[in-house]
Design a protein around this motif. Structure first.
Motif, PDB file in Angstrom:
ATOM      1  N   PRO A 193      47.161 -26.676  18.146  1.00  0.00           N
ATOM      2  CA  PRO A 193      48.205 -25.892  18.811  1.00  0.00           C
ATOM      3  C   PRO A 193      49.544 -26.634  18.812  1.00  0.00           C
ATOM      4  CG  PRO A 193      46.196 -25.906  20.121  1.00  0.00           C
ATOM      5  CD  PRO A 193      46.012 -26.941  19.051  1.00  0.00           C
ATOM      6  N   HIS A 194      50.623 -25.883  18.703  1.00  0.00           N
ATOM      7  CA  HIS A 194      51.973 -26.456  18.740  1.00  0.00           C
ATOM      8  C   HIS A 194      52.271 -26.875  20.182  1.00  0.00           C
ATOM      9  CE1 HIS A 194      56.287 -26.907  18.349  1.00  0.00           C
ATOM     10  NE2 HIS A 194      56.241 -26.609  17.041  1.00  0.00           N
ATOM     11  N   PRO A 195      52.736 -28.104  20.395  1.00  0.00           N
ATOM     12  CA  PRO A 195      52.949 -28.570  21.781  1.00  0.00           C
ATOM     13  C   PRO A 195      54.067 -27.806  22.505  1.00  0.00           C
ATOM     14  CG  PRO A 195      53.817 -30.151  20.183  1.00  0.00           C
ATOM     15  CD  PRO A 195      53.023 -29.153  19.413  1.00  0.00           C
ATOM     16  N   ASN A 196      54.971 -27.194  21.762  1.00  0.00           N
ATOM     17  CA  ASN A 196      56.102 -26.517  22.399  1.00  0.00           C
ATOM     18  C   ASN A 196      56.079 -25.003  22.191  1.00  0.00           C
ATOM     19  OD1 ASN A 196      57.195 -29.064  23.132  1.00  0.00           O
ATOM     20  ND2 ASN A 196      58.036 -29.287  21.065  1.00  0.00           N
ATOM     21  N   SER A 197      54.916 -24.461  21.838  1.00  0.00           N
ATOM     22  CA  SER A 197      54.822 -23.020  21.610  1.00  0.00           C
ATOM     23  C   SER A 197      53.453 -22.523  22.030  1.00  0.00           C
ATOM     24  CB  SER A 197      55.058 -22.708  20.127  1.00  0.00           C
ATOM     25  OG  SER A 197      54.776 -21.360  19.863  1.00  0.00           O
ATOM     26  N   ASP A 198      53.415 -21.284  22.525  1.00  0.00           N
ATOM     27  CA  ASP A 198      52.134 -20.732  22.966  1.00  0.00           C
ATOM     28  C   ASP A 198      51.427 -19.952  21.859  1.00  0.00           C
ATOM     29  OD1 ASP A 198      53.842 -18.633  22.770  1.00  0.00           O
ATOM     30  OD2 ASP A 198      53.513 -17.834  24.789  1.00  0.00           O
TER      31      ASP A 198
ATOM     32  N   VAL B 282      50.190 -26.285  14.374  1.00  0.00           N
ATOM     33  CA  VAL B 282      50.627 -27.321  13.442  1.00  0.00           C
ATOM     34  C   VAL B 282      49.438 -27.635  12.541  1.00  0.00           C
ATOM     35  CG1 VAL B 282      51.551 -29.638  13.169  1.00  0.00           C
ATOM     36  CG2 VAL B 282      52.226 -28.245  15.142  1.00  0.00           C
ATOM     37  N   THR B 283      49.623 -27.457  11.231  1.00  0.00           N
ATOM     38  CA  THR B 283      48.507 -27.659  10.304  1.00  0.00           C
ATOM     39  C   THR B 283      48.864 -28.738   9.288  1.00  0.00           C
ATOM     40  OG1 THR B 283      49.296 -26.059   8.673  1.00  0.00           O
ATOM     41  CG2 THR B 283      47.963 -25.190  10.471  1.00  0.00           C
ATOM     42  N   THR B 284      47.831 -29.307   8.707  1.00  0.00           N
ATOM     43  CA  THR B 284      48.006 -30.130   7.511  1.00  0.00           C
ATOM     44  C   THR B 284      47.239 -29.430   6.397  1.00  0.00           C
ATOM     45  OG1 THR B 284      46.102 -31.499   8.139  1.00  0.00           O
ATOM     46  CG2 THR B 284      48.310 -32.306   8.721  1.00  0.00           C
ATOM     47  N   VAL B 285      47.896 -29.310   5.227  1.00  0.00           N
ATOM     48  CA  VAL B 285      47.335 -28.497   4.145  1.00  0.00           C
ATOM     49  C   VAL B 285      47.252 -29.328   2.870  1.00  0.00           C
ATOM     50  CG1 VAL B 285      47.577 -26.382   2.814  1.00  0.00           C
ATOM     51  CG2 VAL B 285      48.355 -26.435   5.184  1.00  0.00           C
TER      52      VAL B 285
ATOM     53  N   CYS C 105      52.690 -22.976  11.460  1.00  0.00           N
ATOM     54  CA  CYS C 105      52.318 -21.591  11.142  1.00  0.00           C
ATOM     55  C   CYS C 105      52.214 -20.785  12.430  1.00  0.00           C
ATOM     56  CB  CYS C 105      50.986 -21.582  10.395  1.00  0.00           C
ATOM     57  SG  CYS C 105      50.416 -19.929   9.941  1.00  0.00           S
ATOM     58  N   GLY C 106      52.785 -19.569  12.419  1.00  0.00           N
ATOM     59  CA  GLY C 106      52.742 -18.700  13.594  1.00  0.00           C
ATOM     60  C   GLY C 106      51.695 -17.621  13.512  1.00  0.00           C
TER      61      GLY C 106
ATOM     62  N   LYS D 221      62.627 -27.627  10.953  1.00  0.00           N
ATOM     63  CA  LYS D 221      61.933 -27.965  12.198  1.00  0.00           C
ATOM     64  C   LYS D 221      61.763 -26.703  13.025  1.00  0.00           C
ATOM     65  CE  LYS D 221      63.081 -32.846  12.816  1.00  0.00           C
ATOM     66  NZ  LYS D 221      63.649 -33.860  13.740  1.00  0.00           N
ATOM     67  N   LEU D 222      60.514 -26.481  13.455  1.00  0.00           N
ATOM     68  CA  LEU D 222      60.211 -25.334  14.299  1.00  0.00           C
ATOM     69  C   LEU D 222      59.762 -25.846  15.655  1.00  0.00           C
ATOM     70  CD1 LEU D 222      58.243 -23.131  11.724  1.00  0.00           C
ATOM     71  CD2 LEU D 222      60.640 -22.969  12.352  1.00  0.00           C
ATOM     72  N   ARG D 223      60.606 -25.576  16.654  1.00  0.00           N
ATOM     73  CA  ARG D 223      60.350 -26.079  18.018  1.00  0.00           C
ATOM     74  C   ARG D 223      60.134 -27.590  18.025  1.00  0.00           C
ATOM     75  NH1 ARG D 223      58.350 -21.795  21.419  1.00  0.00           N
ATOM     76  NH2 ARG D 223      59.490 -19.930  20.761  1.00  0.00           N
ATOM     77  N   GLY D 224      60.957 -28.291  17.190  1.00  0.00           N
ATOM     78  CA  GLY D 224      60.930 -29.748  17.197  1.00  0.00           C
ATOM     79  C   GLY D 224      59.919 -30.373  16.264  1.00  0.00           C
ATOM     80  N   ILE D 225      59.053 -29.595  15.605  1.00  0.00           N
ATOM     81  CA  ILE D 225      58.034 -30.127  14.693  1.00  0.00           C
ATOM     82  C   ILE D 225      58.427 -29.779  13.261  1.00  0.00           C
ATOM     83  CG2 ILE D 225      55.599 -30.118  14.039  1.00  0.00           C
ATOM     84  CD1 ILE D 225      56.059 -31.287  16.775  1.00  0.00           C
TER      85      ILE D 225
END
Length: 821
Positions: free
Chosen positions: A58-63, A67-70, A82-83, A115-119
């Motif tokens: 899960p993204h720490p700054n989004s519900d 956050v993935t590694t591919v 990814c959303g 960067k999406l929400r800092g990531i």
């Protein structure tokens, strides 16, 4: 017509590049205008690769983000934010790497490091709609576990570029109005050029009637317009979106996919040239198809929602109660299949080309079906294409073939043409001796059967789809185009016969001389269409509409009669230029004008009522001089036009002194002159155009127009011989007269009387001043006229001069009531 390169390869084997195919088709008469690369998916999935999601947190700054590694199959795994709600560890996904361009309609955006929400996110995991392979946006694409990370997405989805060849089909080549038709010609080319190839046509052997649950009767009342009509029903279909392969085929050639059933009919017409129509069987009232005409004026609403009034010469496809579509042209509003359709009736027919062409023109319609029917399709392909369509409907829409094929065929339709061909004529027309085996190979590759062979030639059986090949010279043309025009050498000797120059040669030479003269005077030559609008002649007295040669089958209302005058074409050119800020114009045009005279109509001589004459038109408008540092602006005038006309006459060898110039009154000119021979033949008219006519063309400036009857001019100069005289050794004498005249009298009348008074010594008469003003009697004007006298044998003395001038003054006084001022 658009031809798909990949589609073409389904019917004929070849290894030519698209450009080589285009060159080959052009060389055999199917001129290819362009070759364009197209992609079934915009962007071609470039930059997209298959990846494997190694981790998903899960993204720490989004519900809702993760956050993935591919793993992309090479190098270090990348981090992607990814959303999508369905992303999970272990999935095989489609990844857009940095720099990839994705398309949303006409808009394009590039994947960048962000960067999406800092990531930080290095790429994007894609959904179907984002890469163009579908419409789903509920989540990302999840591929089967068999997908290999690092595989390019275009390879995984088997995305291939195609090429569209724009082939210009001439009206006689109805057989080439399909991919298979073009493939047939290409096959013949390949065989002639020593290529190993085969021509393939899909089999319809699998066609079989499964039940008789939906029987629809077929009746053809008008067998002239419909020599063959066939149909079959398929029950229990599901109308839905077509599979991707079929949609892509249609998109590549510029067609919009509609649904699986309609797309199948469009596929068949472009594959094999046989137009089809698919009816909703439940809407066929009475379970019956009737092919017939309707009463004149019957209202009918076509598929585009427009109500049209039918002619009693429009062939209609009807049910037991009403017409459903205009045969071979356009469907009715409620004749097609929709998503609610469950049962269909497939139509495959051969309609008479003339009937279809006239109906299409009558209603202003031009469809893929009418384009082919009006040129003549293959009557023997009707059943094959019907079976192919039925099999495709079964495959793509389900259902069962539910009746026997209803095939109503009359006469000897589909009969092969028999043509006798002699080798001698082949060699004579082509201009080269072609080996007999080569001739036989070419005709065989074009599907012409050799039914008899002798040492002198062949007897051939020509398939009925070759409507343009019914004579031996047609076969020879086919042999030559496949053999190759460039393979016929240019001979080193020239065979010719000596001829003498005739009237046409003299006319053409003088046309060129006059054209060069006018160009040297600042004129531009124009060339307008001989076809023009009947509306120009509706209210014309000089050129009444009853004298116009009318077209039986005009392309449009703007081109429905042949011109009676060059005038209106020139005014169109002036209007076109004036609307583009080019108003100072001098135009000339040579061209034929055409006339119809009802009184000369003769049943035994069809052309007796028709005639044509060659004319030269001159137009002047705007300024004669503008924006000159050396000369003030000066408007063009009718006198300038008169000078150009007189110069043309002079160049042809006509002396204005030997012609009759008079006033002309008609509805074309506000003020005008006519020039005639002494025998009364009209040579030219010239003058100022009426404001009424100019207003119809939105022309604000004055226009000066001259119409020279070139045919009569050529007759007038038949006996004219160009000669020369030495420069006179004795001086000329000028005498000026100031004449008080009635305002209605023109200078031409003075000139005429002067030359009649003294024919030998009077060389020139010039008007150098006109006065109408103060101290002048009412209704009078003053002309200042110069008379030049010259004797080529001696010097003139005062006694002779005074005698001539006295006689001249007396004649002017007697005939024009002139007075010396």
């Amino acid at each position: 017509m658009n031809i798909s390169y990949n589609w073409l390869k389904e019917y004929v084997d070849f290894d030519l590049t698209p450009d080589e195919v285009a060159a080959a088709l052009t060389s055999i008469g199917l001129e290819t205008g362009s070759v364009e690369e197209v992609q079934t998916i915009k962007g071609g999935l470039e930059g997209l690769v298959i990846g494997e999601v190694l981790t998903c947190a899960p993204h720490p700054n989004s519900d809702h983000m993760h956050v993935t590694t591919v793993n992309l199959g090479q190098g270090e795994p990348v981090q992607i934010v990814c959303g999508a709600p369905n992303v999970a560890t272990g999935q095989k996904v489609v990844v857009a790497t940095l720099g990839t361009k994705l398309y949303d309609g006409d808009e394009c955006f590039t994947i960048k490091r962000s960067k999406l929400r800092g990531i930080e996110s290095i790429g994007m995991i894609c959904a179907e709609d984002e890469i163009g392979i579908g419409t789903d946006h509920a989540g990302i694409i999840v591929l089967p576990n068999t997908a290999v990370p690092g595989t390019l997405a275009k390879d995984y989805y088997n995305i291939k570029s195609d090429y569209v060849l724009e082939v210009d089909i001439t009206p006689n080549r109805a057989d080439a109005c399909s991919h298979y038709g073009v493939a047939r010609d290409l096959y013949a080319y390949l065989i002639q050029n020593g290529k190993s190839t085969t021509l393939k046509k899909p089999s319809v052997d699998a066609f079989a009637v499964e039940n008789h649950d939906l029987d629809i009767d077929v009746t053809v009342e008008n067998t002239e317009a419909c020599p063959r009509y066939a149909g079959v029903t398929v029950k229990g279909v599901t109308v839905k979106e077509s599979p991707e392969w079929l949609q892509n085929k249609l998109r590549v050639i510029g067609l919009r996919p509609i649904n699986n059933v309609v797309d199948i009919t469009n596929y068949i017409v472009h594959a094999f040239g046989q137009p089809l129509h698919c009816f909703d069987a439940d809407k066929i009232k009475g379970g019956k198809i009737v092919v017939k005409t309707m009463p004149e004026g019957t209202p009918f609403i076509t598929l585009d929602g427009e109500e049209r009034k039918l002619s009693d010469r429009d062939l209609m496809i009807c049910d037991a109660e009403k017409p459903m579509c205009i045969a071979g042209v356009f469907g009715g509003l409620d004749s097609g299949s929709t998503e609610a359709t469950k049962d269909v009736f497939l139509e495959s027919a051969y309609f008479h080309p003339t009937w279809i062409r006239k109906s299409a023109r009558r209603h202003g319609l031009n469809t893929d079906a009418s384009f082919r029917f009006e040129r003549g399709i293959d009557p023997n392909a009707t059943i094959y294409c019907l079976k192919m369509a039925a099999l495709m409907v079964k495959e793509l829409a389900g259902g069962a073939i539910s009746c026997e094929i209803k095939d109503v065929c009359t006469g000897d339709l589909g009969k092969y043409f028999i043509v006798s061909l002699t080798y001698e004529k082949v060699h004579s027309l082509i201009g080269k001796v072609i080996p007999v085996e080569t001739i036989k190979s070419i005709v065989s590759s074009l599907e012409m059967k050799i039914v008899d062979e002798t040492s002198e030639g062949l007897v051939l059986s020509i398939p009925p789809y070759r409507v343009d090949v019914q004579r031996d010279c047609d076969v020879i043309e086919d042999i030559l185009r496949i053999y190759g025009y460039n393979n016929v050498e240019i001979p080193t000797t020239l065979k010719s016969s000596l001829t003498t120059k005739g009237e046409h040669d003299k006319s053409n030479k003088l046309q060129n001389l006059v054209a060069e003269q006018l160009v040297g005077c600042g004129f531009n030559e124009i060339l307008n269409n001989s076809l023009t609008r009947a509306a120009y002649y509706n209210e014309s007295e000089s050129y009444p509409l009853k004298n116009a040669v009318k077209l039986l089958n005009p392309l449009s209302a703007d081109l429905n009669v042949m011109r009676q005058s060059l005038l209106f074409g020139g005014l169109e050119s002036i209007s076109h230029n004036a609307n583009r800020k080019n108003a100072d114009l001098k135009f000339f045009e040579f061209g034929n004008c055409y006339y119809y005279n009802e009184e000369k109509k003769n049943p035994e001589k069809v052309l007796a009522a028709y005639s044509e004459s060659y004319h030269l038109g001159l137009w002047i408008t705007g300024k004669k001089v503008s924006n000159s540092w050396a000369h003030a602006d000066e408007d063009s005038s009718v006198y300038e036009l008169k000078a150009y006309v007189e110069n043309v006459f002079r160049r042809l060898g006509l002396d204005m002194k030997n012609l009759v110039v008079g006033n002309l009154v008609n509805d074309i000119y506000a003020t005008a002159l006519s020039v005639q021979t002494r025998g009364g033949k009209l040579l030219a008219t010239m003058g100022v155009m009426t404001k009424k006519i100019l207003k119809g063309f939105d022309i604000d400036n004055e226009v000066y127009y001259a119409d020279l009857n070139w045919k009569e001019l050529m007759k007038a100069i038949r006996s004219v011989k160009v000669g020369y005289t030495e420069i006179p050794k004795f001086p000329a004498v000028k005498r000026d007269l100031a004449l008080l005249l009635d305002k209605k009298i023109q200078f031409a009348e003075i000139e005429k009387i002067a030359y009649e008074t003294e024919k030998k010594l009077l060389k020139e008469v010039e008007l150098f001043d006109v006065y109408e003003g103060k101290n002048m009697e009412a209704g009078k004007k003053s002309y200042a006229v110069s008379f030049m006298l010259q004797d080529e044998a001696q010097t003139l003395n005062d006694k002779t001069i005074d005698k001539i001038m006295s006689k001249l003054v007396k004649n002017l006084e007697d005939k024009l009531d002139a007075k010396l001022r």
